[in-house]
Design a protein around this motif. Structure first.
Motif, mmCIF file in Angstrom:
data_model
loop_
_atom_site.group_PDB
_atom_site.id
_atom_site.type_symbol
_atom_site.label_atom_id
_atom_site.label_comp_id
_atom_site.label_asym_id
_atom_site.label_seq_id
_atom_site.Cartn_x
_atom_site.Cartn_y
_atom_site.Cartn_z
ATOM 1 N N CYS A 75 43.690 49.171 46.421
ATOM 2 C CA CYS A 75 42.658 50.017 46.052
ATOM 3 C C CYS A 75 41.426 49.611 46.191
ATOM 4 C CB CYS A 75 43.032 50.593 44.589
ATOM 5 S SG CYS A 75 44.332 51.670 44.273
ATOM 6 N N PRO A 76 40.448 50.519 46.077
ATOM 7 C CA PRO A 76 38.979 50.099 46.278
ATOM 8 C C PRO A 76 38.608 49.227 45.172
ATOM 9 C CG PRO A 76 39.128 52.371 46.321
ATOM 10 C CD PRO A 76 40.443 51.951 46.232
ATOM 11 N N ILE A 77 38.771 49.332 43.893
ATOM 12 C CA ILE A 77 38.138 48.746 42.489
ATOM 13 C C ILE A 77 39.266 47.933 41.749
ATOM 14 C CG2 ILE A 77 36.651 48.750 40.744
ATOM 15 C CD1 ILE A 77 35.401 49.920 43.371
ATOM 16 N N TYR A 78 38.857 46.564 41.851
ATOM 17 C CA TYR A 78 39.717 45.689 40.961
ATOM 18 C C TYR A 78 38.858 44.942 40.039
ATOM 19 C CZ TYR A 78 43.986 46.554 43.794
ATOM 20 O OH TYR A 78 45.230 47.030 44.144
ATOM 21 N N SER A 79 39.322 44.116 39.099
ATOM 22 C CA SER A 79 38.709 43.166 38.337
ATOM 23 C C SER A 79 38.364 42.302 39.183
ATOM 24 C CB SER A 79 39.625 42.550 37.240
ATOM 25 O OG SER A 79 40.703 41.969 37.769
ATOM 26 N N ALA A 80 37.171 41.339 38.662
ATOM 27 C CA ALA A 80 36.577 40.375 39.502
ATOM 28 C C ALA A 80 37.570 39.411 40.038
ATOM 29 C CB ALA A 80 35.672 39.658 38.620
ATOM 30 N N ASN A 81 38.689 39.069 39.399
ATOM 31 C CA ASN A 81 39.793 38.117 39.787
ATOM 32 C C ASN A 81 40.955 38.796 40.707
ATOM 33 O OD1 ASN A 81 41.075 39.678 37.850
ATOM 34 N ND2 ASN A 81 41.429 37.719 36.773
ATOM 35 N N LYS A 82 40.681 40.195 41.062
ATOM 36 C CA LYS A 82 41.540 41.312 41.789
ATOM 37 C C LYS A 82 42.756 41.160 41.255
ATOM 38 C CE LYS A 82 39.048 40.059 46.015
ATOM 39 N NZ LYS A 82 39.202 39.613 47.461
ATOM 40 N N VAL A 83 43.110 40.935 39.648
ATOM 41 C CA VAL A 83 44.276 40.995 39.209
ATOM 42 C C VAL A 83 44.433 42.481 38.742
ATOM 43 C CG1 VAL A 83 45.729 40.365 37.269
ATOM 44 C CG2 VAL A 83 44.468 38.576 38.800
ATOM 45 N N LEU A 84 43.542 42.965 38.044
ATOM 46 C CA LEU A 84 43.667 44.363 37.543
ATOM 47 C C LEU A 84 42.994 45.527 38.095
ATOM 48 C CD1 LEU A 84 43.155 43.025 33.888
ATOM 49 C CD2 LEU A 84 45.244 43.636 34.615
ATOM 50 N N PRO A 85 43.661 46.535 38.565
ATOM 51 C CA PRO A 85 43.149 47.555 39.366
ATOM 52 C C PRO A 85 42.489 48.504 38.381
ATOM 53 C CG PRO A 85 45.587 47.953 38.960
ATOM 54 C CD PRO A 85 45.315 46.629 38.316
ATOM 55 N N ALA A 86 41.571 49.048 38.766
ATOM 56 C CA ALA A 86 40.701 50.035 38.031
ATOM 57 C C ALA A 86 41.591 51.391 37.786
ATOM 58 C CB ALA A 86 39.447 50.560 38.497
ATOM 59 N N PRO A 87 41.769 51.985 36.452
ATOM 60 C CA PRO A 87 42.456 53.266 36.505
ATOM 61 C C PRO A 87 41.681 54.175 36.935
ATOM 62 C CG PRO A 87 41.435 52.565 34.544
ATOM 63 C CD PRO A 87 41.097 51.470 35.492
ATOM 64 N N PRO A 88 42.366 55.378 37.244
ATOM 65 C CA PRO A 88 41.733 56.624 37.700
ATOM 66 C C PRO A 88 41.024 57.249 36.663
ATOM 67 C CG PRO A 88 44.115 57.234 37.087
ATOM 68 C CD PRO A 88 43.763 55.543 37.221
ATOM 69 N N PHE A 89 39.707 58.006 37.070
ATOM 70 C CA PHE A 89 38.977 58.541 35.859
ATOM 71 C C PHE A 89 38.565 60.061 36.465
ATOM 72 C CE2 PHE A 89 35.835 55.827 38.216
ATOM 73 C CZ PHE A 89 34.713 56.933 38.296
ATOM 74 N N LEU A 90 38.411 60.776 35.674
ATOM 75 C CA LEU A 90 37.463 62.123 35.774
ATOM 76 C C LEU A 90 36.649 62.497 34.884
ATOM 77 C CD1 LEU A 90 39.315 65.545 36.674
ATOM 78 C CD2 LEU A 90 37.107 65.303 35.675
ATOM 79 N N ILE A 91 35.335 62.121 35.244
ATOM 80 C CA ILE A 91 34.172 62.312 34.168
ATOM 81 C C ILE A 91 33.199 63.487 34.504
ATOM 82 C CG2 ILE A 91 31.912 60.993 33.149
ATOM 83 C CD1 ILE A 91 33.962 58.375 33.786
ATOM 84 N N HIS A 92 32.830 64.161 33.665
ATOM 85 C CA HIS A 92 32.252 65.381 33.734
ATOM 86 C C HIS A 92 30.671 64.821 33.527
ATOM 87 C CE1 HIS A 92 35.033 68.710 34.179
ATOM 88 N NE2 HIS A 92 35.892 67.850 33.712
ATOM 89 N N LEU A 93 29.764 65.450 34.107
ATOM 90 C CA LEU A 93 28.215 64.841 34.021
ATOM 91 C C LEU A 93 27.634 65.932 33.162
ATOM 92 C CD1 LEU A 93 27.375 64.275 37.874
ATOM 93 C CD2 LEU A 93 28.209 62.610 35.861
ATOM 94 N N ARG A 94 27.214 65.221 31.899
ATOM 95 C CA ARG A 94 26.384 66.122 30.891
ATOM 96 C C ARG A 94 25.088 65.805 30.773
ATOM 97 N NH1 ARG A 94 31.352 64.407 28.907
ATOM 98 N NH2 ARG A 94 32.948 66.099 28.445
ATOM 99 N N PRO A 95 24.328 66.291 30.155
ATOM 100 C CA PRO A 95 22.737 66.041 30.004
ATOM 101 C C PRO A 95 22.513 64.654 29.872
ATOM 102 C CG PRO A 95 23.174 68.273 29.056
ATOM 103 C CD PRO A 95 24.469 67.514 29.563
ATOM 104 N N GLY A 96 23.322 63.884 29.173
ATOM 105 C CA GLY A 96 23.222 62.384 28.937
ATOM 106 C C GLY A 96 23.230 61.617 30.119
ATOM 107 N N ASN A 97 23.797 62.059 31.073
ATOM 108 C CA ASN A 97 24.263 61.189 32.189
ATOM 109 C C ASN A 97 23.825 61.963 33.665
ATOM 110 O OD1 ASN A 97 26.326 63.027 32.536
ATOM 111 N ND2 ASN A 97 28.032 61.424 31.882
ATOM 112 N N ILE A 98 23.065 62.901 33.767
ATOM 113 C CA ILE A 98 22.542 63.524 34.826
ATOM 114 C C ILE A 98 20.835 62.959 35.226
ATOM 115 C CG2 ILE A 98 21.728 65.530 35.648
ATOM 116 C CD1 ILE A 98 24.068 67.091 34.493
#
Length: 498
Positions: A475-498
């Motif tokens: 997968c494209p994203i792992y922890s720095a030591n390449k042991v733990l994969p990043a979990p999937p996410f779905l994040i909606h963009l709100r005014p605070g992060n647009i």
């Protein structure tokens, strides 16, 4: 219903016989593990009505529990706390007889539940011959398996036992859950004291059959029923394979399930799963007389993969719902939980079907990291893969800032953006398109958004939202030591992060 009740009654009589005989309940036996201090182990069984029962513990230390009377054919005894170790003999005595458990150890008991990937046994994993050959090197990791039974009413004891408490050997471990055994083995190497493993799972089952009626009611599932293969009715495995275990003091639970709910009440899993966890915790705490912690640690495996190339979102949606739609655990709704991400462990040549990957070693290892951090409070144990702590949208680019240093490998489709005409939502009419990565740093990714057709705007970002998002450990994203994969996410963009 009346016919089912008769079947249950007959099964119980055939297994337990007369309650007048002094003996332990079905899941106590020679070679077992009882929960160590600071918790107090609970033992129970059957005896002559009104008889006075005394329990004696002999071994490295001796203990004599206060005498109790048999009421309605059943006796319960709670021991004083006992430190890890053994072996012990546990004897119950009445005026008319006695019964003894031999070679009993004290340690931590973990309950392992779920469906076929938890039931997947040690003969089926990669390197099974080598794994089984070393089983006897771990004599302090003991195993027990409940038989596959169902009931329309809550049972006090198991109807049958598939594997009685056993000292590990090539033969005794062969048919046991691979995830459960490997977890126990890895934890023993870390803890250096006995581990008891209780397997109670059934392949192809939805979460509804493992949940009590009170838990299902909270999610609006009490009166919902659809025809299934295998166990079909709500709560039938809770009744027969979990409820009987409630008197046992346990350390924690492991769970690997969700595949069946990818097309069965999928939209309810973000309620049914966390609610089942809370309900099990409450029930085990009450059933053990307060000895099992009311918030005992609960670890689970996030779904792996099934069908390569499919656009079906059943598995991605369940992965998300397994975290109560947060993307990570522990979180506010799912405290004292830990998760093994497994979407990077596909097995396209598995002879048991691609839904059953053979690499259970990595799954178990990732669970141990969570257990060490969450259940045993071990400091400095990384158990969470990278997750966004902030997402910024500039109009032409999306910036994802991670909560830790990442290891990144290029991918053209794993990140996607939702293009919508309505800035407030990403709905059924919206379009998900790949978002190429143009730049990255140790903690930040920069995604291009030019593929959104005007006048649409980016309203959400998601990662690895596919049944089979990547090849094995690629997968494209792992922890720095390449042991733990990043979990999937779905994040909606709100005014605070647009």
């Amino acid at each position: 219903m009346a016919g089912s009740l008769c079947v249950v009654f007959i099964l119980l009589l055939s297994y337990h016989g007369s309650h007048g005989i002094l003996r332990f309940a079905s899941y106590y036996g020679d070679h077992m593990v009882l929960q160590k201090s600071p918790e107090r182990a609970v033992l129970w069984g059957y005896g002559p009505e009104g008889a006075q029962v005394t329990l004696l513990l002999s071994g490295p230390i001796k203990q004599k529990a206060s005498a109790v009377n048999v009421k309605e054919g059943i006796w319960h005894v709670t021991l004083d706390p006992v430190k890890a170790g053994g072996p012990y003999n546990v004897t119950v005595v009445t005026e008319s007889g006695n019964a003894t458990l031999m070679d009993v150890l004290f340690g931590d008991i973990w309950l392992c539940g779920g469906q076929s990937n938890m039931q997947f046994n040690m003969t089926q994993v990669f390197n099974s011959s080598e794994e089984l050959a070393i089983a006897e090197e771990y004599p302090h990791v003991r195993v027990f398996m409940a038989a596959l039974k169902q009931s329309t009413v809550e049972l006090a004891d198991l109807v049958d036992v598939e594997i009685p408490w056993s000292v590990p050997s090539k033969d005794s471990v062969a048919g046991f859950s691979a995830v459960c055994w490997l977890f126990g083995r890895y934890m023993y190497k870390n803890l250096q004291y006995p581990i008891g493993l209780v397997e109670s799972c059934w392949g192809g089952t939805p979460i509804e059959v493992w949940s009590s009626s009170r838990a299902l009611q909270k999610c609006g599932l009490l009166d919902v029923f659809e025809e299934l293969e295998g166990p079909q009715l709500n709560s039938v495995l809770w009744n027969a394979m979990i409820h009987p275990l409630l008197n046992m003091t346990i350390k924690g639970a492991l769970w690997y399930q969700g595949e069946r709910n990818a097309n069965y009440h999928q939209d309810k899993y973000n309620c049914s799963f966390p609610t089942m966890i809370d309900d099990w915790r409450m029930a085990f705490h009450e059933g053990s007389g307060g000895q099992t912690a009311p918030d005992f640690p609960f670890g689970f495996v996030q779904l792996s993969t099934y069908q390569r190339g499919t656009m079906n979102e059943g598995f991605p949606n369940i992965r998300w719902h397994q975290t109560a739609d947060k993307g990570y655990v522990p979180n506010a709704q799912m405290q004292r939980t830990f998760m093994a991400v497994a979407l990077d462990l596909p097995d396209k040549t598995s002879p048991y079907g691609t839904i059953h990957p053979r690499d259970k070693q990595d799954v178990a290892f990732r669970l141990t990291l969570g257990a060490r951090a969450v259940a045993y409070h071990e400091k400095g144990v990384p158990f969470l893969g990278p997750f966004p702590e902030q997402i910024l949208y500039s109009g032409f680019y999306v910036y994802i800032n991670y909560d830790q240093t990442i290891s990144y490998t290029s991918s053209n489709y794993t990140f996607e953006i939702c293009c919508s005409l309505d800035p407030a939502q990403c709905g059924p009419q919206s379009q998900w398109v790949p978002s190429p990565i143009t730049q990255w740093s140790p903690t930040t990714l920069k995604l291009r958004t030019y593929l959104c057709p005007l006048p649409a705007v980016v309203t959400a970002v998601r990662y690895a939202w596919r049944d089979w998002p990547c090849d094995f450990k690629a997968c494209p994203i792992y922890s720095a030591n390449k042991v733990l994969p990043a979990p999937p996410f779905l994040i909606h963009l709100r005014p605070g992060n647009i």
